[in-house]
Scaffold this motif. Structure first.
Motif, short mmCIF file in Angstrom:
data_model
loop_
_atom_site.label_atom_id
_atom_site.label_comp_id
_atom_site.label_asym_id
_atom_site.label_seq_id
_atom_site.Cartn_x
_atom_site.Cartn_y
_atom_site.Cartn_z
N VAL A 95 -0.94 0.94 -21.95
CA VAL A 95 -1.04 0.16 -20.72
C VAL A 95 0.29 0.23 -19.98
CG1 VAL A 95 -1.48 -2.12 -19.71
CG2 VAL A 95 -2.75 -1.38 -21.75
N ILE A 96 0.21 0.52 -18.67
CA ILE A 96 1.39 0.62 -17.83
C ILE A 96 1.37 -0.45 -16.74
CG2 ILE A 96 1.68 3.09 -18.24
CD1 ILE A 96 0.42 3.59 -15.45
N ASP A 97 2.54 -0.69 -16.17
CA ASP A 97 2.69 -1.54 -15.00
C ASP A 97 2.70 -0.61 -13.79
OD1 ASP A 97 3.75 -2.97 -12.82
OD2 ASP A 97 5.13 -4.10 -14.07
N ASP A 98 1.79 -0.83 -12.84
CA ASP A 98 1.70 0.09 -11.70
C ASP A 98 2.69 -0.22 -10.57
OD1 ASP A 98 0.56 -2.03 -10.24
OD2 ASP A 98 -1.28 -0.94 -9.74
N THR A 99 3.57 -1.16 -10.77
CA THR A 99 4.64 -1.56 -9.84
C THR A 99 4.13 -2.31 -8.61
OG1 THR A 99 4.82 0.42 -8.42
CG2 THR A 99 6.02 0.46 -10.53
N VAL A 100 2.83 -2.49 -8.46
CA VAL A 100 2.29 -3.18 -7.29
C VAL A 100 1.33 -4.30 -7.69
CG1 VAL A 100 2.64 -1.38 -5.55
CG2 VAL A 100 0.61 -1.30 -7.00
N GLY A 101 1.57 -4.87 -8.91
CA GLY A 101 0.85 -6.06 -9.31
C GLY A 101 -0.17 -5.92 -10.39
N ASN A 102 -0.38 -4.72 -10.93
CA ASN A 102 -1.47 -4.51 -11.89
C ASN A 102 -0.99 -3.89 -13.18
OD1 ASN A 102 -3.79 -5.06 -9.96
ND2 ASN A 102 -2.71 -3.42 -8.91
N LEU A 103 -1.77 -4.15 -14.22
CA LEU A 103 -1.66 -3.38 -15.46
C LEU A 103 -2.78 -2.36 -15.42
CD1 LEU A 103 -1.12 -6.24 -18.08
CD2 LEU A 103 0.60 -4.87 -16.85
N LEU A 112 -10.40 5.75 -5.82
CA LEU A 112 -9.81 4.45 -6.12
C LEU A 112 -9.20 3.92 -4.83
CD1 LEU A 112 -9.07 2.38 -8.34
CD2 LEU A 112 -6.90 3.61 -8.59
N LEU A 113 -9.70 2.77 -4.38
CA LEU A 113 -9.21 2.12 -3.17
C LEU A 113 -7.99 1.27 -3.52
CD1 LEU A 113 -9.52 1.24 -0.17
CD2 LEU A 113 -11.11 -0.53 -1.00
N LEU A 114 -6.88 1.53 -2.83
CA LEU A 114 -5.67 0.74 -2.99
C LEU A 114 -5.73 -0.37 -1.95
CD1 LEU A 114 -3.22 3.75 -3.40
CD2 LEU A 114 -4.42 2.48 -5.20
N GLU A 115 -6.37 -1.46 -2.34
CA GLU A 115 -6.74 -2.52 -1.41
C GLU A 115 -5.65 -3.58 -1.29
OE1 GLU A 115 -10.64 -5.09 -0.28
OE2 GLU A 115 -10.70 -3.77 -2.01
N PRO A 116 -5.35 -4.01 -0.06
CA PRO A 116 -4.34 -5.06 0.13
C PRO A 116 -4.70 -6.33 -0.62
CG PRO A 116 -4.96 -4.10 2.25
CD PRO A 116 -5.92 -3.57 1.22
N SER A 117 -3.67 -6.98 -1.16
CA SER A 117 -3.90 -8.16 -2.01
C SER A 117 -3.72 -9.48 -1.26
CB SER A 117 -2.94 -8.12 -3.20
OG SER A 117 -1.60 -8.19 -2.74
N ALA A 118 -3.92 -9.47 0.05
CA ALA A 118 -3.63 -10.65 0.87
C ALA A 118 -4.59 -11.83 0.67
CB ALA A 118 -3.62 -10.25 2.35
N TYR A 146 0.68 6.08 -7.29
CA TYR A 146 -0.56 6.69 -7.76
C TYR A 146 -0.62 8.20 -7.49
CZ TYR A 146 -2.62 2.29 -9.23
OH TYR A 146 -2.89 1.12 -9.90
N THR A 147 0.14 8.68 -6.50
CA THR A 147 0.13 10.12 -6.22
C THR A 147 1.34 10.81 -6.85
OG1 THR A 147 1.18 9.78 -4.04
CG2 THR A 147 -1.23 9.92 -4.12
N ARG A 148 2.54 10.46 -6.45
CA ARG A 148 3.74 11.16 -6.93
C ARG A 148 3.94 10.94 -8.42
NH1 ARG A 148 8.66 9.80 -8.15
NH2 ARG A 148 8.45 7.69 -7.32
N VAL A 149 3.73 9.72 -8.91
CA VAL A 149 4.01 9.42 -10.32
C VAL A 149 2.81 9.76 -11.21
CG1 VAL A 149 4.64 7.61 -11.96
CG2 VAL A 149 5.71 7.66 -9.71
N LEU A 150 1.63 9.22 -10.87
CA LEU A 150 0.46 9.44 -11.73
C LEU A 150 -0.21 10.79 -11.49
CD1 LEU A 150 -1.23 5.93 -11.91
CD2 LEU A 150 0.50 6.94 -13.41
N GLN A 192 0.81 -1.22 0.00
CA GLN A 192 0.00 0.00 0.00
C GLN A 192 0.85 1.27 0.00
OE1 GLN A 192 -2.79 -1.07 3.28
NE2 GLN A 192 -4.36 -0.53 1.76
N ALA A 193 1.96 1.30 0.72
CA ALA A 193 2.81 2.49 0.74
C ALA A 193 3.40 2.75 -0.64
CB ALA A 193 3.90 2.35 1.79
N LYS A 194 3.88 1.70 -1.29
CA LYS A 194 4.44 1.84 -2.64
C LYS A 194 3.36 2.26 -3.62
CE LYS A 194 7.21 -0.74 -5.99
NZ LYS A 194 7.85 -2.03 -6.30
N ALA A 195 2.16 1.69 -3.46
CA ALA A 195 1.04 2.06 -4.34
C ALA A 195 0.67 3.52 -4.16
CB ALA A 195 -0.17 1.17 -4.05
#
Length: 130
Positions: free
Chosen positions: A114-122, A54-60, A21-25, A14-17
């Motif tokens: 299409v980009i890679d969001d660095t936290v598991g998603n396209l 947009l909820l940055l939801e944990p992927s556990a 999503y804020t600093r980069v996007l 979540q911290a990386k996301a």
């Protein structure tokens, strides 16, 4: 009347996301609530425009990994974000080191990448024309 209020993407960190999503996007942080066990209710939204988040939801959850792996493996974006100028965003984001798994492509009324969001998603970026 029914309206869209919240959409979510599952993220590995979540911290990386939040940083991506804020600093980069360029989205703005909205809600950040400690949910215990190291999880947060963490949302971002359009800068200066209240509304859909947009909820940055944990992927556990155990179902998330196979689901996301299948989507990424097939090149299917988890969600779509709008841009005003796709070529300019491509140049800006490439300069920031963002990986484009699909470069900008023109499809007449819409251009997409299409980009890679660095936290598991396209994530698909779309410029609606006209």
């Amino acid at each position: 009347m029914i309206r869209i209020h919240l959409a979510s993407v599952f993220v590995d960190d979540q911290a990386k996301a939040l940083d991506f999503y804020t600093r980069v996007l360029g989205l703005e942080p909205r809600q950040d609530i400690d949910m215990g066990d190291g999880n947060r209710w963490l949302t971002v939204g359009n800068p200066g425009a209240p509304g859909v988040e947009l909820l940055l939801e944990p992927s556990a959850h155990p179902a998330v990994g196979p689901f996301r792996d299948a989507l990424v493996g097939d090149g299917i974006p988890a969600t779509q974000l709008a841009v005003d100028d796709l070529d300019a965003e491509h140049e800006r984001l490439t300069g920031l080191g963002v990986t484009f798994v699909q470069p900008p492509m023109d499809f007449g009324p819409v251009a997409v990448a299409v980009i890679d969001d660095t936290v598991g998603n396209l994530i698909q970026l779309a410029q609606l024309k006209g």
